[in-house]
Design an enzyme around this catalytic site. Structure first.
Site, PDB file in Angstrom:
ATOM      1  N   ASN A 104      -0.653  -7.347  -6.221  1.00  0.00           N
ATOM      2  CA  ASN A 104      -1.093  -6.219  -5.412  1.00  0.00           C
ATOM      3  C   ASN A 104      -1.036  -6.493  -3.914  1.00  0.00           C
ATOM      4  OD1 ASN A 104      -2.874  -3.760  -4.698  1.00  0.00           O
ATOM      5  ND2 ASN A 104      -4.122  -5.498  -4.025  1.00  0.00           N
ATOM      6  N   ARG A 111     -15.251 -11.666   3.452  1.00  0.00           N
ATOM      7  CA  ARG A 111     -14.997 -10.540   2.552  1.00  0.00           C
ATOM      8  C   ARG A 111     -14.974 -11.013   1.092  1.00  0.00           C
ATOM      9  NH1 ARG A 111     -12.460  -5.545   2.745  1.00  0.00           N
ATOM     10  NH2 ARG A 111     -13.484  -5.412   4.765  1.00  0.00           N
ATOM     11  N   TYR A 141       9.028  -2.573   5.048  1.00  0.00           N
ATOM     12  CA  TYR A 141       8.101  -2.279   3.952  1.00  0.00           C
ATOM     13  C   TYR A 141       8.820  -1.586   2.798  1.00  0.00           C
ATOM     14  CZ  TYR A 141       3.869  -0.503   1.629  1.00  0.00           C
ATOM     15  OH  TYR A 141       2.879  -0.223   0.717  1.00  0.00           O
ATOM     16  N   ILE A 200      -7.259  -1.309  -2.911  1.00  0.00           N
ATOM     17  CA  ILE A 200      -6.740  -1.063  -4.253  1.00  0.00           C
ATOM     18  C   ILE A 200      -7.004  -2.262  -5.155  1.00  0.00           C
ATOM     19  CG2 ILE A 200      -4.650  -0.674  -5.608  1.00  0.00           C
ATOM     20  CD1 ILE A 200      -3.503   0.848  -3.215  1.00  0.00           C
TER      21      ILE A 200
END
Length: 265
Positions: free
Chosen positions: A96, A45, A161, A20
Site C-alpha cells: 500500500n 505515528r 506517479y 488507506i
C-alpha cells in the site's frame, strides 16, 4: 462489521499506520487477522497507531509495527523476516505504501522521476519478492497491490506517479502467473486449495491526508468528474482488500479491482 474470514492469518500492510493503510489494517483485524504494519519514518505515528489498535481491540488481535524504506531491497527482506520471526508466518502482503512528487513532465527532474518509481513500483516488487518465496514454499498466500485509477487514466502533473501505478498492473499479472506456475510445478495446485493469488485494487480519489492540502475548488471539480459525486472513504478500499485476502477468494488472481466511483468509465 466483525467476522472470521481471516482468522489465524497474519497480514503485513506497508504504509499501514495511516490513511488507506490503517483502514486496511483495521478491516483485516475485524476479520481476525494479526497485523504487521509497515512504516517509513514517523515513529510517533506508529506508536499512536499501536495504542489506538490496542484500545480498539483490547488485546484480542495482535499488532506489530515495522520500520523500513521499501525502496531498499535489504529493508524489505528484513521487514518480511521480522514478521516471520515475530508472528511465525506471513499469509497476506498488502503493498500500500506510496508517495507523490507532482510536476509537469517538462519540469520533472530525474530525481523526481526516480524517487517515485523507486518507492511505488520497485518497492512493491522488493516487498513481494521475499513474501512470494515464503508463500510459494508453503503453498498458500495472498499479495494485494494498492495501485490507483491514475495508473489507468493518467493525470496532468503526475507522469511519475501514473507510470509507477500503471507498472503495478503488469507486475500483478506476471506475479499471479508465476505463482500459479510454481505451485503447479511443485504439485501444490489443488482443486479446492487456498493457493497463492496476486491482485490489485485501484482506488480513485480517497478522502485521506493526501487531499488535505488540495483547495476546495479543485476538490469540487474532482467530485464533478466522479459519476457517484463524492470522494471514496478509506474503509471502502479496505473492504475490497480483505475480500481478496480471504481463503474463499482463491479463484481470483491477476485481476484489477477498480474502487473509484465510476471515474474510469
Amino acid at each position: 462489521m466483525a467476522g472470521d474470514k481471516l482468522s489465524g492469518r497474519v497480514a503485513l500492510v506497508t504504509g499501514g499506520t495511516r490513511g488507506i493503510g490503517a483502514a486496511i489494517c483495521r478491516s483485516m483485524a475485524s476479520q481476525g487477522a494479526a497485523i504487521a504494519a509497515g512504516f517509513s519514518g514517523n515513529t510517533e505515528r506508529a506508536d499512536q497507531f499501536l495504542k489506538a489498535f490496542d484500545d480498539d481491540y483490547d488485546g484480542r488481535v495482535r499488532a506489530t509495527v515495522h520500520q523500513g524504506n521499501i525502496s531498499r531491497p535489504e529493508d524489505c527482506r528484513r521487514v518480511v523476516q521480522e514478521v516471520l520471526d515475530q508472528h511465525g508466518r506471513l499469509d497476506i502482503l498488502v503493498n500500500n505504501a506510496g508517495i507523490t512528487i507532482d510536476k509537469m513532465a517538462m519540469k520533472m527532474s530525474v530525481e523526481d522521476w526516480n524517487t517515485v518509481l523507486a518507492v511505488n513500483l520497485s518497492g512493491s516488487f522488493f516487498m513481494a519478492q521475499p513474501a512470494l518465496e515464503h508463500m510459494v514454499d508453503r503453498g498458500t498466500g495472498r499479495i494485494i497491490f494498492v495501485s490507483s485509477v491514475i495508473g489507468e487514466t493518467g493525470n496532468i502533473g503526475q507522469a511519475n506517479y501514473a507510470a509507477s501505478k500503471s507498472g503495478m498492473l503488469g507486475l500483478t499479472k506476471t506475479l499471479a502467473k508465476e505463482a500459479a506456475f510454481l505451485l503447479q510445478r511443485a504439485g501444490k495446485l489443488q482443486d479446492d486449495g487456498i493457493g497463492v493469488t496476486v491482485n490489485t485494487v485501484t482506488p480513485g480519489f480517497v478522502a485521506t491526508e493526501m487531499l488535505e492540502n488540495v483547495p476546495e475548488k479543485v476538490l469540487d471539480k474532482i467530485r464533478s468528474q466522479i459519476p457517484l459525486g463524492r470522494l471514496c472513504h478509506p474503509d471502502e478500499i479496505a473492504r475490497v482488500v480483505h475480500f481478496l485476502a480471504a481463503d474463499a477468494s482463491a479463484y481470483i488472481t491477476g485481476q484489477v479491482w477498480g474502487v473509484n466511483g465510476g471515474l474510469d468509465m
